[in-house]
Design a protein around this motif. Sequence first.
Motif, PDB file in Angstrom:
ATOM      1  N   ILE A  96       1.262  -1.176   0.072  1.00  0.00           N
ATOM      2  CA  ILE A  96       0.056  -0.011  -0.021  1.00  0.00           C
ATOM      3  C   ILE A  96       0.800   0.893  -0.215  1.00  0.00           C
ATOM      4  CG2 ILE A  96      -1.096   0.960   1.597  1.00  0.00           C
ATOM      5  CD1 ILE A  96      -2.851  -1.564   2.181  1.00  0.00           C
ATOM      6  N   ALA A  97       2.021   1.198   0.960  1.00  0.00           N
ATOM      7  CA  ALA A  97       3.271   2.623   0.711  1.00  0.00           C
ATOM      8  C   ALA A  97       3.553   2.739  -0.912  1.00  0.00           C
ATOM      9  CB  ALA A  97       3.609   2.721   2.000  1.00  0.00           C
ATOM     10  N   ARG A  98       3.611   1.191  -1.115  1.00  0.00           N
ATOM     11  CA  ARG A  98       4.295   2.090  -2.736  1.00  0.00           C
ATOM     12  C   ARG A  98       3.383   2.249  -3.313  1.00  0.00           C
ATOM     13  NH1 ARG A  98       4.299  -0.151  -7.350  1.00  0.00           N
ATOM     14  NH2 ARG A  98       2.458  -1.794  -6.806  1.00  0.00           N
ATOM     15  N   LEU A  99       2.281   1.378  -3.550  1.00  0.00           N
ATOM     16  CA  LEU A  99       1.119   2.054  -3.900  1.00  0.00           C
ATOM     17  C   LEU A  99       0.692   4.048  -4.538  1.00  0.00           C
ATOM     18  CD1 LEU A  99      -1.431  -0.817  -4.187  1.00  0.00           C
ATOM     19  CD2 LEU A  99      -0.257  -0.224  -6.483  1.00  0.00           C
ATOM     20  N   GLU A 100       0.934   4.069  -2.577  1.00  0.00           N
ATOM     21  CA  GLU A 100      -0.004   5.561  -2.652  1.00  0.00           C
ATOM     22  C   GLU A 100       1.242   6.353  -3.033  1.00  0.00           C
ATOM     23  OE1 GLU A 100      -1.322   6.754   1.258  1.00  0.00           O
ATOM     24  OE2 GLU A 100       0.531   5.578   1.978  1.00  0.00           O
ATOM     25  N   SER A 101       2.800   6.156  -3.019  1.00  0.00           N
ATOM     26  CA  SER A 101       3.436   6.739  -3.645  1.00  0.00           C
ATOM     27  C   SER A 101       3.625   7.561  -4.957  1.00  0.00           C
ATOM     28  CB  SER A 101       5.035   6.188  -2.777  1.00  0.00           C
ATOM     29  OG  SER A 101       5.794   5.146  -3.885  1.00  0.00           O
ATOM     30  N   LEU A 102       2.988   6.534  -5.989  1.00  0.00           N
ATOM     31  CA  LEU A 102       2.965   6.803  -7.153  1.00  0.00           C
ATOM     32  C   LEU A 102       2.409   8.305  -7.609  1.00  0.00           C
ATOM     33  CD1 LEU A 102       1.245   3.175  -8.597  1.00  0.00           C
ATOM     34  CD2 LEU A 102       3.901   4.057  -8.287  1.00  0.00           C
TER      35      LEU A 102
ATOM     36  N   GLY B 119       1.493  11.630 -10.617  1.00  0.00           N
ATOM     37  CA  GLY B 119       0.880  11.849 -11.927  1.00  0.00           C
ATOM     38  C   GLY B 119       0.193  10.601 -12.594  1.00  0.00           C
ATOM     39  N   ALA B 120      -0.006  10.232 -13.970  1.00  0.00           N
ATOM     40  CA  ALA B 120      -0.462   9.446 -14.292  1.00  0.00           C
ATOM     41  C   ALA B 120      -0.661   8.158 -13.932  1.00  0.00           C
ATOM     42  CB  ALA B 120      -0.161   8.954 -15.837  1.00  0.00           C
ATOM     43  N   GLN B 121       0.599   7.794 -12.914  1.00  0.00           N
ATOM     44  CA  GLN B 121       0.995   5.976 -11.980  1.00  0.00           C
ATOM     45  C   GLN B 121      -0.130   6.092 -10.920  1.00  0.00           C
ATOM     46  OE1 GLN B 121       5.366   5.653 -11.295  1.00  0.00           O
ATOM     47  NE2 GLN B 121       4.875   4.167 -12.529  1.00  0.00           N
ATOM     48  N   ILE B 122      -0.923   7.655 -10.742  1.00  0.00           N
ATOM     49  CA  ILE B 122      -1.444   6.832  -9.325  1.00  0.00           C
ATOM     50  C   ILE B 122      -2.944   6.435 -10.100  1.00  0.00           C
ATOM     51  CG2 ILE B 122      -2.769   9.231  -9.578  1.00  0.00           C
ATOM     52  CD1 ILE B 122      -1.607   7.773  -6.507  1.00  0.00           C
ATOM     53  N   ASN B 123      -3.374   6.193 -11.332  1.00  0.00           N
ATOM     54  CA  ASN B 123      -4.785   5.687 -11.616  1.00  0.00           C
ATOM     55  C   ASN B 123      -4.592   4.323 -11.484  1.00  0.00           C
ATOM     56  OD1 ASN B 123      -6.022   7.568 -12.394  1.00  0.00           O
ATOM     57  ND2 ASN B 123      -4.641   7.816 -14.483  1.00  0.00           N
ATOM     58  N   ASP B 124      -3.208   3.646 -11.837  1.00  0.00           N
ATOM     59  CA  ASP B 124      -2.376   2.138 -11.553  1.00  0.00           C
ATOM     60  C   ASP B 124      -3.090   1.916 -10.391  1.00  0.00           C
ATOM     61  OD1 ASP B 124      -1.740   2.140 -13.693  1.00  0.00           O
ATOM     62  OD2 ASP B 124       0.570   3.052 -13.659  1.00  0.00           O
ATOM     63  N   ALA B 125      -2.763   2.599  -9.395  1.00  0.00           N
ATOM     64  CA  ALA B 125      -3.002   2.362  -7.996  1.00  0.00           C
ATOM     65  C   ALA B 125      -4.170   2.718  -7.568  1.00  0.00           C
ATOM     66  CB  ALA B 125      -2.757   3.375  -6.892  1.00  0.00           C
ATOM     67  N   LYS B 126      -5.413   3.322  -8.452  1.00  0.00           N
ATOM     68  CA  LYS B 126      -6.515   3.583  -8.123  1.00  0.00           C
ATOM     69  C   LYS B 126      -7.260   1.539  -9.317  1.00  0.00           C
ATOM     70  CE  LYS B 126      -6.911   8.423  -8.221  1.00  0.00           C
ATOM     71  NZ  LYS B 126      -7.775   9.418  -8.891  1.00  0.00           N
ATOM     72  N   THR B 127      -6.793   1.933 -10.164  1.00  0.00           N
ATOM     73  CA  THR B 127      -7.007   0.078 -10.921  1.00  0.00           C
ATOM     74  C   THR B 127      -6.593  -0.817  -9.243  1.00  0.00           C
ATOM     75  OG1 THR B 127      -6.723   1.482 -12.887  1.00  0.00           O
ATOM     76  CG2 THR B 127      -7.239  -1.360 -12.727  1.00  0.00           C
ATOM     77  N   VAL B 128      -5.911  -0.676  -9.252  1.00  0.00           N
ATOM     78  CA  VAL B 128      -5.280  -1.756  -7.630  1.00  0.00           C
ATOM     79  C   VAL B 128      -6.860  -1.977  -7.346  1.00  0.00           C
ATOM     80  CG1 VAL B 128      -4.520  -2.631  -6.020  1.00  0.00           C
ATOM     81  CG2 VAL B 128      -3.513  -2.320  -8.321  1.00  0.00           C
ATOM     82  N   LEU B 129      -6.968  -0.638  -6.283  1.00  0.00           N
ATOM     83  CA  LEU B 129      -8.126  -0.448  -5.865  1.00  0.00           C
ATOM     84  C   LEU B 129      -9.591  -0.801  -5.599  1.00  0.00           C
ATOM     85  CD1 LEU B 129      -8.821   1.382  -2.581  1.00  0.00           C
ATOM     86  CD2 LEU B 129      -9.311   2.957  -4.339  1.00  0.00           C
ATOM     87  N   ALA B 130     -10.354  -0.871  -6.959  1.00  0.00           N
ATOM     88  CA  ALA B 130     -11.351  -0.766  -8.079  1.00  0.00           C
ATOM     89  C   ALA B 130     -11.376  -2.417  -7.792  1.00  0.00           C
ATOM     90  CB  ALA B 130     -11.457  -0.350  -9.034  1.00  0.00           C
ATOM     91  N   ASN B 131     -10.038  -3.317  -8.142  1.00  0.00           N
ATOM     92  CA  ASN B 131     -10.209  -5.066  -8.392  1.00  0.00           C
ATOM     93  C   ASN B 131     -10.394  -5.134  -6.713  1.00  0.00           C
ATOM     94  OD1 ASN B 131     -10.147  -4.376 -11.411  1.00  0.00           O
ATOM     95  ND2 ASN B 131      -7.638  -4.537 -11.073  1.00  0.00           N
ATOM     96  N   GLU B 132      -9.425  -4.849  -5.852  1.00  0.00           N
ATOM     97  CA  GLU B 132      -9.937  -5.054  -4.682  1.00  0.00           C
ATOM     98  C   GLU B 132     -10.372  -5.368  -4.197  1.00  0.00           C
ATOM     99  OE1 GLU B 132      -6.617  -7.415  -3.594  1.00  0.00           O
ATOM    100  OE2 GLU B 132      -6.224  -7.551  -6.017  1.00  0.00           O
TER     101      GLU B 132
END
Length: 409
Positions: free
Chosen positions: A284-290, A292-305
Amino acid sequence: MSTYQSDLLRLLEERGYIHQITDAEGLDALAARQIVPGYIGFDATAPSLHIGSLVQIMMLRRLQQAGHKPIVVMGGGTTKVGDPSGKDESRKMLTNDGIEANIAGIRQVFERLLTFGDGPTDAVMVNNDEWLSQLGYIELLRDVGPHFTVNRMLTFDSVKLRLEREQPLTFLEFNYMILQAYDFRELAQRYDCRLQMGGSDQWGNIVNGMELARRMDGSELFGLTTPLLTTADGSKMGKTAAGAVWLNEEQLPSYDFWQYWRNADDRDVGRFLRLFTDLPLDEIARLESLEGAQINDAKTVLANEVTALVRGRDAAEMAARTAAETFAGGGAGEDLPAIDVGPEGMRIGAVLTALGFTASNGEAKRKLAEGAVKIDGEAVSDPGHLVEVAEGSELKLSLGKKKHAIIRR
């Protein structure tokens, strides 16, 4: 660094669930020493809970993950009365059959998130109508009434708010806090329940129950509340312009559920991952540190999980696939919401509102005027535009970049 000894309080603290604890030291020692049965109550006012209740459901999941016993209390009895907390008006009355049907619908989500059974840490679901409906009125007045003062009841925010606004607070609702307090005492006797959890608005009700059990039985009970959950922009969790974000598939398609989390504010991603997923904290710490556009990858992980936990992994994968097809390929994914306009067609404003993309025809007009609405990639701005579809065909409707649907006949 946490000073807690128990796995339970360490887990709740590091994931951001703790707002207040009545006696943190006492609860910590108890949870380190033995299995603690703990409960949260849910009223059965609809056939599904919405995501405003998800933090409470996840608290019960954490309780079980830390080796303790979750008790899900369905408010079959209290639903007949109505909790005034956070409400501006009285609740509509439901029939017994309506309440039972709602409980059956609500149970689905708990069965995904908790392990039920007869073991020492297995979850149980109970209905407070079992004991509340057996209470005689005179018995309640005589045995329970002396432990409550009207002076103190009038200081509760839920009561004060309604009185200050000169909105009616019925005698029926005024009794709610007494019945909830009685629940805690009854659960302590029946299940050795030692802990009640809830949102921060339930603090007064929880303390009432602890005090009632102490005065009537000499029991030592504990209370723990979560922070009031709002999104980064200050709005209440679970409310959108299109209505509530329901947990059950029957009330809200999985694609729309997935999309809610995918559209989270950048500032909420880390907090939501901690509260609503089982991902490890370092991930989670890695994902929330993303950035620019990469934060969207973290949001996709959030939605999936979150979708996988609440709706199942298949539903999450289908929603993610639909989104990828819609956004990347310009195609129309199979899981998009759909509307049938029939042989007569339907005005575009009515289509937008029927799909829940806009809350009213007025909002639909504004979106059309802004050029935010497209049918098969072509902008539509006329609110009087009649959407007609050839038999057996379909069109793709888009509102902005994030909302898509199929119009068919």
